[in-house]
Write a protein that holds these residues in place. Structure first.
Motif, PDB file in Angstrom:
ATOM      1  N   PHE A 179       0.781  -1.191  -0.037  1.00  0.00           N
ATOM      2  CA  PHE A 179      -0.052  -0.148  -0.126  1.00  0.00           C
ATOM      3  C   PHE A 179       1.067   1.428  -0.139  1.00  0.00           C
ATOM      4  N   LEU A 180       2.140   1.249   0.486  1.00  0.00           N
ATOM      5  CA  LEU A 180       2.777   2.507   0.878  1.00  0.00           C
ATOM      6  C   LEU A 180       4.122   2.714   0.037  1.00  0.00           C
ATOM      7  N   PHE A 181       4.329   1.427  -0.864  1.00  0.00           N
ATOM      8  CA  PHE A 181       5.391   1.501  -1.778  1.00  0.00           C
ATOM      9  C   PHE A 181       5.076   2.495  -2.747  1.00  0.00           C
ATOM     10  N   GLY A 182       6.129   3.520  -2.951  1.00  0.00           N
ATOM     11  CA  GLY A 182       6.041   4.489  -4.029  1.00  0.00           C
ATOM     12  C   GLY A 182       5.510   5.780  -3.361  1.00  0.00           C
ATOM     13  N   LYS A 183       4.945   5.684  -2.159  1.00  0.00           N
ATOM     14  CA  LYS A 183       4.356   6.698  -1.823  1.00  0.00           C
ATOM     15  C   LYS A 183       5.201   7.435  -0.611  1.00  0.00           C
ATOM     16  N   VAL A 184       5.966   6.646   0.375  1.00  0.00           N
ATOM     17  CA  VAL A 184       6.820   6.960   1.309  1.00  0.00           C
ATOM     18  C   VAL A 184       8.067   6.478   1.082  1.00  0.00           C
ATOM     19  N   GLU A 185       8.979   6.774   1.643  1.00  0.00           N
ATOM     20  CA  GLU A 185      10.481   6.182   1.697  1.00  0.00           C
ATOM     21  C   GLU A 185      10.299   4.804   2.277  1.00  0.00           C
ATOM     22  N   GLU A 186      11.179   3.854   1.736  1.00  0.00           N
ATOM     23  CA  GLU A 186      11.259   2.324   2.005  1.00  0.00           C
ATOM     24  C   GLU A 186      11.517   2.081   3.506  1.00  0.00           C
ATOM     25  N   GLU A 187      12.377   2.940   4.120  1.00  0.00           N
ATOM     26  CA  GLU A 187      12.835   2.974   5.336  1.00  0.00           C
ATOM     27  C   GLU A 187      11.576   3.146   6.270  1.00  0.00           C
ATOM     28  N   THR A 188      11.069   4.084   5.643  1.00  0.00           N
ATOM     29  CA  THR A 188       9.781   4.600   6.865  1.00  0.00           C
ATOM     30  C   THR A 188       8.804   3.576   6.736  1.00  0.00           C
ATOM     31  N   ILE A 189       8.413   2.672   5.755  1.00  0.00           N
ATOM     32  CA  ILE A 189       7.655   1.732   5.528  1.00  0.00           C
ATOM     33  C   ILE A 189       8.037   0.581   6.358  1.00  0.00           C
ATOM     34  N   PHE A 190       9.215   0.180   6.783  1.00  0.00           N
ATOM     35  CA  PHE A 190       9.694  -0.906   7.520  1.00  0.00           C
ATOM     36  C   PHE A 190       9.740  -0.435   9.108  1.00  0.00           C
ATOM     37  N   LYS A 191       9.445   0.835   9.209  1.00  0.00           N
ATOM     38  CA  LYS A 191       9.233   1.310  10.709  1.00  0.00           C
ATOM     39  C   LYS A 191       7.882   1.276  11.126  1.00  0.00           C
ATOM     40  N   LEU A 192       7.198   1.636  10.062  1.00  0.00           N
ATOM     41  CA  LEU A 192       5.594   1.666  10.237  1.00  0.00           C
ATOM     42  C   LEU A 192       5.020   0.392  10.333  1.00  0.00           C
ATOM     43  N   MET A 193       5.699  -0.724   9.845  1.00  0.00           N
ATOM     44  CA  MET A 193       5.291  -2.144  10.111  1.00  0.00           C
ATOM     45  C   MET A 193       5.203  -2.507  11.387  1.00  0.00           C
ATOM     46  N   SER A 194       5.830  -1.624  12.435  1.00  0.00           N
ATOM     47  CA  SER A 194       5.953  -2.228  13.798  1.00  0.00           C
ATOM     48  C   SER A 194       4.260  -2.051  14.457  1.00  0.00           C
ATOM     49  N   PHE A 195       3.546  -1.295  13.753  1.00  0.00           N
ATOM     50  CA  PHE A 195       2.136  -1.027  14.234  1.00  0.00           C
ATOM     51  C   PHE A 195       1.420  -2.275  13.773  1.00  0.00           C
ATOM     52  N   VAL A 196       1.501  -3.135  12.861  1.00  0.00           N
ATOM     53  CA  VAL A 196       0.910  -4.238  12.403  1.00  0.00           C
ATOM     54  C   VAL A 196       1.254  -5.516  12.863  1.00  0.00           C
ATOM     55  N   TYR A 197       2.782  -5.597  13.008  1.00  0.00           N
ATOM     56  CA  TYR A 197       3.456  -6.838  13.399  1.00  0.00           C
ATOM     57  C   TYR A 197       2.782  -7.311  14.785  1.00  0.00           C
ATOM     58  N   PRO A 198       2.408  -6.832  15.750  1.00  0.00           N
ATOM     59  CA  PRO A 198       1.852  -7.645  16.998  1.00  0.00           C
ATOM     60  C   PRO A 198       0.766  -8.268  16.473  1.00  0.00           C
ATOM     61  N   ILE A 199      -0.197  -8.078  15.582  1.00  0.00           N
ATOM     62  CA  ILE A 199      -1.252  -8.737  15.445  1.00  0.00           C
ATOM     63  C   ILE A 199      -1.360 -10.247  15.565  1.00  0.00           C
ATOM     64  N   GLY A 200      -0.472 -10.731  14.938  1.00  0.00           N
ATOM     65  CA  GLY A 200      -0.496 -12.341  14.755  1.00  0.00           C
ATOM     66  C   GLY A 200       0.175 -12.735  16.196  1.00  0.00           C
ATOM     67  N   PHE A 201       0.769 -12.013  16.801  1.00  0.00           N
ATOM     68  CA  PHE A 201       1.422 -12.569  18.392  1.00  0.00           C
ATOM     69  C   PHE A 201       0.083 -12.437  19.309  1.00  0.00           C
ATOM     70  N   ILE A 202      -0.881 -11.384  19.219  1.00  0.00           N
ATOM     71  CA  ILE A 202      -1.907 -11.384  19.936  1.00  0.00           C
ATOM     72  C   ILE A 202      -2.813 -12.548  19.734  1.00  0.00           C
ATOM     73  N   MET A 203      -3.082 -12.932  18.721  1.00  0.00           N
ATOM     74  CA  MET A 203      -4.007 -13.992  18.131  1.00  0.00           C
ATOM     75  C   MET A 203      -3.297 -15.196  18.680  1.00  0.00           C
ATOM     76  N   VAL A 204      -2.153 -15.533  18.661  1.00  0.00           N
ATOM     77  CA  VAL A 204      -1.379 -16.706  18.994  1.00  0.00           C
ATOM     78  C   VAL A 204      -1.338 -16.819  20.584  1.00  0.00           C
ATOM     79  N   ILE A 205      -0.997 -15.882  21.165  1.00  0.00           N
ATOM     80  CA  ILE A 205      -0.840 -15.758  22.734  1.00  0.00           C
ATOM     81  C   ILE A 205      -2.180 -15.836  23.456  1.00  0.00           C
TER      82      ILE A 205
END
Length: 285
Positions: free
Chosen positions: A79-105
């Motif tokens: 969704f963000l590729f080409g709209k913001v810098e790739e480095e910023t995208i990887f940092k923003l991923m931290s907001f969605v990264y926890p979802i799977g862990f919440i489901m599992v734990i």
């Protein structure tokens, strides 16, 4: 020799007595170190007592469920590729990264990194053997990896079909995760395993679901923002790249997976289980 064995047996009796005296505190009071340790040891022993098939299926489920974190990572990148810098995208991923862990734990599936310190504590408390620990770890790892690989096949196919992300997104994430030297991945994985072991400890310390969600989100978001290597999510990330991009080879995947598993195990077992347990033991001597 007999005197030493007798002394060790007496020390273990004192430890067990102290743990037995650790009763649940009032609802508005924080749990003590002994209460948390007792709960962790009991939960760990319950896992040892489960049937191997049950453990395998539960860990397979965890491997599948953790893939939803990867689904969101790829979708956000696409969704963000080409709209913001790739480095910023990887940092923003931290907001969605926890979802799977919440489901599992919260869903009580068995995730290797979250269970590493938990399963080590009964061994330190001499209720289980190192051999039984390694056997249990092996079952959990196999289930987590197989589940993650199955999820990778599904997402590599469905993502481009739904046009929510492309193979380029998969490749970029896989390269980003696996591009580091082996020594860096090992050190990063140890830190990640330390955080995940601490996550298990803090979840045991909490008394309600909301606080557990906050703790899971906080710890795993830190892990993602710092770019630390998690062997089970990383398995989905790098294996997806392996089956869809020439930039990821079997040797790169194998090296990443083995080193990240070792690092995560060391981080959780040494820096959480061993240190927390020894702190309790020295306090009662």
């Amino acid at each position: 020799m007999k005197a030493d064995q007798k002394e060790k047996a007496e020390d273990q009796k004192n430890i067990d007595k102290k743990l037995e005296k650790s009763v649940e505190s009032e609802s508005d009071s924080p749990k003590s170190h002994g209460e948390i340790l007792k709960q962790q040891i009991i939960e760990g022993q319950e896992t040892y007592d489960k049937q191997p098939v049950s453990i395998l299926l539960s860990s397979l489920t965890a491997g599948l469920e953790i893939g939803f974190s990867y689904l969101l990572l790829c979708t956000l990148y696409g969704f963000l590729f080409g709209k913001v810098e790739e480095e910023t995208i990887f940092k923003l991923m931290s907001f969605v990264y926890p979802i799977g862990f919440i489901m599992v734990i919260l869903g009580q599936s068995i995730l290797f990194t979250e269970q590493t310190s938990l399963l080590t504590l009964p061994v330190l408390n001499k209720k289980r053997t190192v051999r039984s620990l390694l056997k249990l770890w092996s079952l959990v790892i196999v289930g987590n990896l197989v589940g993650g690989c199955l999820m990778a096949f599904i997402l590599v196919w469905i993502g481009p079909k739904l046009e929510i992300f492309s193979l380029q997104s998969i490749e970029a994430i896989a390269v980003h995760v696996s591009q580091y030297p082996i020594g860096v991945i090992l050190a990063s994985s140890i830190l990640a395993g330390w955080l995940m072991g601490l996550l298990s400890w803090l979840v045991a310390a909490s008394k309600d679901t909301l606080s557990r969600i906050v703790i899971i989100f906080m710890i795993t978001a830190v892990l993602a923002f710092a770019g630390l290597h998690h062997s089970i999510v990383g398995n989905v990330e790098v294996f997806s790249g392996l089956i869809s991009s020439p930039k990821i080879t079997w040797s790169a995947y194998g090296a990443f997976q083995s080193v990240s598993l070792i690092g995560n195990a060391l981080g959780g077992a040494v820096f959480v289980a061993l240190l927390k347990y020894r702190a309790f033991v020295y306090d009662i001597k």
